[in-house]
Design a protein around this motif. Sequence first.
Motif, PDB file in Angstrom:
ATOM      1  N   LEU A  20       6.666  10.031  -1.910  1.00 56.78           N
ATOM      2  CA  LEU A  20       7.283   8.360  -1.585  1.00 56.78           C
ATOM      3  C   LEU A  20       5.995   7.479  -2.006  1.00 56.78           C
ATOM      4  O   LEU A  20       5.073   8.051  -1.529  1.00 56.78           O
ATOM      5  CB  LEU A  20       7.415   8.015   0.198  1.00 56.78           C
ATOM      6  CG  LEU A  20       7.903   7.638   0.433  1.00 56.78           C
ATOM      7  CD1 LEU A  20       9.213   7.442  -0.618  1.00 56.78           C
ATOM      8  CD2 LEU A  20       7.584   7.268   1.442  1.00 56.78           C
ATOM      9  N   THR A  21       6.432   7.371  -3.346  1.00 51.04           N
ATOM     10  CA  THR A  21       4.850   6.881  -4.442  1.00 51.04           C
ATOM     11  C   THR A  21       5.037   5.358  -3.870  1.00 51.04           C
ATOM     12  O   THR A  21       5.832   4.375  -4.122  1.00 51.04           O
ATOM     13  CB  THR A  21       5.107   6.823  -5.701  1.00 51.04           C
ATOM     14  OG1 THR A  21       5.139   8.071  -5.727  1.00 51.04           O
ATOM     15  CG2 THR A  21       3.695   6.571  -6.225  1.00 51.04           C
ATOM     16  N   ILE A  22       4.052   4.303  -2.979  1.00 53.68           N
ATOM     17  CA  ILE A  22       3.675   3.324  -3.187  1.00 53.68           C
ATOM     18  C   ILE A  22       2.954   2.857  -4.494  1.00 53.68           C
ATOM     19  O   ILE A  22       2.373   3.324  -4.747  1.00 53.68           O
ATOM     20  CB  ILE A  22       2.741   2.792  -2.629  1.00 53.68           C
ATOM     21  CG1 ILE A  22       2.287   4.245  -1.027  1.00 53.68           C
ATOM     22  CG2 ILE A  22       2.355   1.100  -1.571  1.00 53.68           C
ATOM     23  CD1 ILE A  22       3.594   3.620   0.253  1.00 53.68           C
ATOM     24  N   LYS A  27      -1.823  -4.266  -8.012  1.00 51.72           N
ATOM     25  CA  LYS A  27      -2.913  -5.044  -7.078  1.00 51.72           C
ATOM     26  C   LYS A  27      -2.610  -4.224  -6.199  1.00 51.72           C
ATOM     27  O   LYS A  27      -3.336  -3.812  -4.846  1.00 51.72           O
ATOM     28  CB  LYS A  27      -2.421  -5.706  -5.859  1.00 51.72           C
ATOM     29  CG  LYS A  27      -1.770  -7.134  -5.415  1.00 51.72           C
ATOM     30  CD  LYS A  27      -2.904  -8.252  -6.613  1.00 51.72           C
ATOM     31  CE  LYS A  27      -2.420  -9.460  -7.002  1.00 51.72           C
ATOM     32  NZ  LYS A  27      -3.228 -10.275  -7.545  1.00 51.72           N
ATOM     33  N   LEU A  28      -4.004  -2.862  -6.516  1.00 47.80           N
ATOM     34  CA  LEU A  28      -3.910  -1.543  -6.577  1.00 47.80           C
ATOM     35  C   LEU A  28      -3.186  -0.811  -5.196  1.00 47.80           C
ATOM     36  O   LEU A  28      -4.258  -0.025  -3.708  1.00 47.80           O
ATOM     37  CB  LEU A  28      -5.932  -1.160  -5.745  1.00 47.80           C
ATOM     38  CG  LEU A  28      -6.441  -2.376  -7.150  1.00 47.80           C
ATOM     39  CD1 LEU A  28      -7.535  -2.020  -6.954  1.00 47.80           C
ATOM     40  CD2 LEU A  28      -6.444  -0.626  -8.707  1.00 47.80           C
ATOM     41  N   ASN A  29      -1.599  -0.852  -5.585  1.00 45.64           N
ATOM     42  CA  ASN A  29      -1.239  -0.696  -4.338  1.00 45.64           C
ATOM     43  C   ASN A  29      -1.480  -0.573  -2.808  1.00 45.64           C
ATOM     44  O   ASN A  29      -0.928  -0.932  -1.799  1.00 45.64           O
ATOM     45  CB  ASN A  29      -0.667   0.717  -4.297  1.00 45.64           C
ATOM     46  CG  ASN A  29      -0.679   1.542  -5.320  1.00 45.64           C
ATOM     47  OD1 ASN A  29       0.112   1.412  -6.399  1.00 45.64           O
ATOM     48  ND2 ASN A  29      -1.180   2.460  -5.718  1.00 45.64           N
ATOM     49  N   ALA A  67      -5.423   0.600  -1.413  1.00 52.59           N
ATOM     50  CA  ALA A  67      -6.972  -0.087  -1.388  1.00 52.59           C
ATOM     51  C   ALA A  67      -6.252  -1.272  -0.098  1.00 52.59           C
ATOM     52  O   ALA A  67      -7.795  -2.063  -0.300  1.00 52.59           O
ATOM     53  CB  ALA A  67      -6.847  -1.472  -2.723  1.00 52.59           C
ATOM     54  N   GLY A  68      -5.953  -0.849   1.091  1.00 49.06           N
ATOM     55  CA  GLY A  68      -5.777  -1.772   2.205  1.00 49.06           C
ATOM     56  C   GLY A  68      -4.378  -2.283   2.037  1.00 49.06           C
ATOM     57  O   GLY A  68      -3.707  -2.696   1.174  1.00 49.06           O
ATOM     58  N   ALA A  69      -4.345  -3.638   3.586  1.00 47.77           N
ATOM     59  CA  ALA A  69      -3.618  -4.162   3.837  1.00 47.77           C
ATOM     60  C   ALA A  69      -3.651  -5.447   2.421  1.00 47.77           C
ATOM     61  O   ALA A  69      -4.536  -5.478   2.285  1.00 47.77           O
ATOM     62  CB  ALA A  69      -3.652  -4.944   5.217  1.00 47.77           C
ATOM     63  N   ASP A  70      -2.387  -6.430   2.727  1.00 44.91           N
ATOM     64  CA  ASP A  70      -2.988  -7.490   1.268  1.00 44.91           C
ATOM     65  C   ASP A  70      -4.292  -8.763   1.940  1.00 44.91           C
ATOM     66  O   ASP A  70      -3.473  -9.253   2.535  1.00 44.91           O
ATOM     67  CB  ASP A  70      -1.725  -7.610   1.161  1.00 44.91           C
ATOM     68  CG  ASP A  70      -1.538  -9.190  -0.177  1.00 44.91           C
ATOM     69  OD1 ASP A  70      -2.347 -10.468  -0.209  1.00 44.91           O
ATOM     70  OD2 ASP A  70      -1.142  -8.833  -0.945  1.00 44.91           O
ATOM     71  N   GLY A 109      -7.201   7.945  -4.867  1.00 46.24           N
ATOM     72  CA  GLY A 109      -8.191   6.828  -5.703  1.00 46.24           C
ATOM     73  C   GLY A 109      -8.349   6.621  -3.848  1.00 46.24           C
ATOM     74  O   GLY A 109      -8.287   6.823  -3.113  1.00 46.24           O
ATOM     75  N   TYR A 110      -8.677   4.849  -4.023  1.00 46.56           N
ATOM     76  CA  TYR A 110      -9.195   4.355  -3.545  1.00 46.56           C
ATOM     77  C   TYR A 110      -8.087   4.481  -1.952  1.00 46.56           C
ATOM     78  O   TYR A 110      -7.252   4.014  -2.558  1.00 46.56           O
ATOM     79  CB  TYR A 110      -9.387   2.700  -3.869  1.00 46.56           C
ATOM     80  CG  TYR A 110     -10.432   2.089  -4.292  1.00 46.56           C
ATOM     81  CD1 TYR A 110     -12.120   2.526  -4.197  1.00 46.56           C
ATOM     82  CD2 TYR A 110     -10.487   1.574  -5.898  1.00 46.56           C
ATOM     83  CE1 TYR A 110     -12.420   2.007  -4.615  1.00 46.56           C
ATOM     84  CE2 TYR A 110     -11.435   1.553  -6.389  1.00 46.56           C
ATOM     85  CZ  TYR A 110     -12.773   1.298  -5.597  1.00 46.56           C
ATOM     86  OH  TYR A 110     -13.748   1.232  -6.765  1.00 46.56           O
ATOM     87  N   ALA A 111      -8.621   4.877  -0.390  1.00 49.58           N
ATOM     88  CA  ALA A 111      -7.472   4.425   0.508  1.00 49.58           C
ATOM     89  C   ALA A 111      -8.798   3.866   1.828  1.00 49.58           C
ATOM     90  O   ALA A 111      -8.958   4.241   2.370  1.00 49.58           O
ATOM     91  CB  ALA A 111      -6.754   6.050   1.136  1.00 49.58           C
TER      92      ALA A 111
END
Length: 259
Positions: A20-22, A27-29, A67-70, A109-111
């Motif tokens: 499952l790929t976000i 927007k860096l997912n 990269a986080g919640a929007d 990458g960024y989490a």
Amino acid sequence: MNQSYDTLLAKVDEAGICTLTINRPDKLNALNQKVLNDLQNAVQDIAEHEEVDGLIITGTGDKAFVAGADIKELSELDTETGREVSEKGQSIFQHIEELDIPVIAAVNGYALGGGCELAMACHIRIASKNAVMGLPEVSLGLIPGYGGTQRLTALVGRAKALELIMTGRFVKADEALQAGLVNKIAEDSVMDEAYEMMSSILKQGPLAIRNAIRAVEAAGSKNGYNEEASLFGDLCGSDDFKEGTTAFLEKRKPDFSGK
Ligand code: CO8
């Protein structure tokens, strides 16, 4: 199960491994409500599809897992909607954690923020060498709201969790490994290593894997030991147990039926 969702890519291979790929690369997912709704539906679909034996969650590209919640959406929340959104995200992440198939986060990458919280809801985390993790919510005047205060504390202990949450600082892969936030750092492709670990898990007795997840889930609760004994007893009555022990004694590989 090869469903399509607007913000997710879902693919199941012949080994029963679902990736499952976000998929929100511009927007860096980041997790907006659309992504969260898709995630909710995808997790429900996966739970209902018996042919899916394992789940790997990752993000599109090589820069970010999530990269986080929007932050644009977050900026519009008030007391009431903030609580609602937090509870909704918590419930989706809890569903992931309680899936009775193994779930691995391939952290590419960024989490950050909600992305780190998503990774922590998975059973196992494998990080790429360029992974950067953290809970920077305090820099926005917030705290983690998708279970991060609870899961980070369970993973790294109270003092380290408070340090990371109160400073909001980012950690690189090696510090994340040292702290216990990730299980390992991939030498090369994080997806390949996640796949390899998933394949080795799926060679074991399927009922044992399911009960292992349930038993560990009960760790820390009052009845954890009772739960373990009960799940252990159930397995002793299974065909998989007979096959596993017989195969060992006959010096051959087991052929588990999942019954
Ligand atoms: N939300 C929205 N957009 C984002 C986010 C985000 N979290 N992260 C990145 N983006 C967007 C950027 O705005 C940019 O968009 P555009 O091109 O339109 O300007 C695009 O993605 C690319 O990002 P950058 O240009 O910033 O890329 P850099 O390589 O310069 O920087 C960083 C990468 C360091 C990851 C940087 O993007 C960053 O700091 N992002 C925000 C990280 C963050 O603070 N995340 C935590 C958010 S708070 C949270 O997750 C709360 C969870 C609990 C919620 C509970 C619900 C109530």
